[in-house]
Design an enzyme around this catalytic site. Structure first.
Site, mmCIF file in Angstrom:
data_model
loop_
_atom_site.group_PDB
_atom_site.id
_atom_site.type_symbol
_atom_site.label_atom_id
_atom_site.label_comp_id
_atom_site.label_asym_id
_atom_site.label_seq_id
_atom_site.Cartn_x
_atom_site.Cartn_y
_atom_site.Cartn_z
ATOM 1 N N ILE A 90 0.857 -1.177 0.000
ATOM 2 C CA ILE A 90 0.000 0.000 0.000
ATOM 3 C C ILE A 90 0.894 1.228 0.000
ATOM 4 O O ILE A 90 1.792 1.355 0.833
ATOM 5 C CB ILE A 90 -0.924 0.030 1.241
ATOM 6 N N CYS A 91 0.676 2.122 -0.954
ATOM 7 C CA CYS A 91 1.402 3.385 -1.034
ATOM 8 C C CYS A 91 2.916 3.136 -1.022
ATOM 9 O O CYS A 91 3.436 2.392 -1.839
ATOM 10 C CB CYS A 91 0.945 4.308 0.095
#
Length: 205
Positions: A90-91
């Site tokens: 994530i990210c």
């Protein structure tokens, strides 16, 4: 914190409609984690003590675009990834996957503001800064924290089909199943396919 909470909420909501996700939060040492907001996140144990997971999610941190990823953190991603059914970040969690060698020769994305840094540090990784998420085989990466929700919805659709994925977001969420556009506001989705069931374990730090 949203790197963890957003996808976890998607999987929890999917369980209400027939899915069977088991969410386990892990850290490299088993110690609780403090988010960038100063909020303590309780974890269920150490990465080394957990059984193999169907999906390994690595959350992001604003620390690692600015500094190198420590070897012990890279190991905490690389070792369980070897036995996981699929691996996702994530990210800026993509920096951890890359430091672990998990993005070598693969397509990937991260937050567009630091995509150039990921590409510079890991030149064999083909970084796509305009993608909301990228799938390369069994490896998935998402752009910003809200893109992590998009990625989680895509994983639910793989496992459970589009019906559950469309019903999974809570009624008060303002998300759509497919977004498209440029890097600063809207993004292109890549390689969205149907699939299988999973349990989720999320290393955080």
């Amino acid at each position: 914190m949203l790197d963890v909470a957003g996808p976890a909420e998607v999987f929890k909501e999917a369980n209400r409609f027939g899915a069977d996700y088991r969410i386990v939060l892990l850290s490299p040492t088993g110690a609780d984690v403090t988010s960038n907001l100063g909020v303590r996140i309780a974890v269920d144990g150490a990465v080394s003590s957990a059984p193999a997971s169907d999906t390994l999610l690595v959350a992001g941190s604003d620390r690692y675009p600015r500094a190198g990823v420590p070897a012990d953190l890279a190991d905490a991603a690389r070792i369980p990834a070897a036995v996981a059914g699929r691996v996702a970040s994530i990210c800026t969690g993509a920096f951890v996957l890359a430091a672990a060698g998990l993005l070598d020769g693969k397509r990937a994305t991260t937050h567009w503001q630091v995509a150039h840094e990921l590409a510079a540090r890991h030149p064999t990784c083909r970084v796509e800064p305009d993608a909301i998420y990228v799938r390369d085989g069994t490896t998935y990466t998402s752009a910003g924290v809200t893109a992590g929700i998009d990625l989680a919805l895509a994983l639910v659709e793989e496992d459970q089909g589009p019906g559950v994925a469309r019903r999974s977001p809570a009624p008060w969420w303002c998300t759509c199943s497919v977004r498209a556009g440029s890097r600063s506001s809207r993004h292109r989705c890549r390689d969205h396919r149907p699939g299988r069931r999973l349990s989720v374990r999320s290393p955080t730090w």
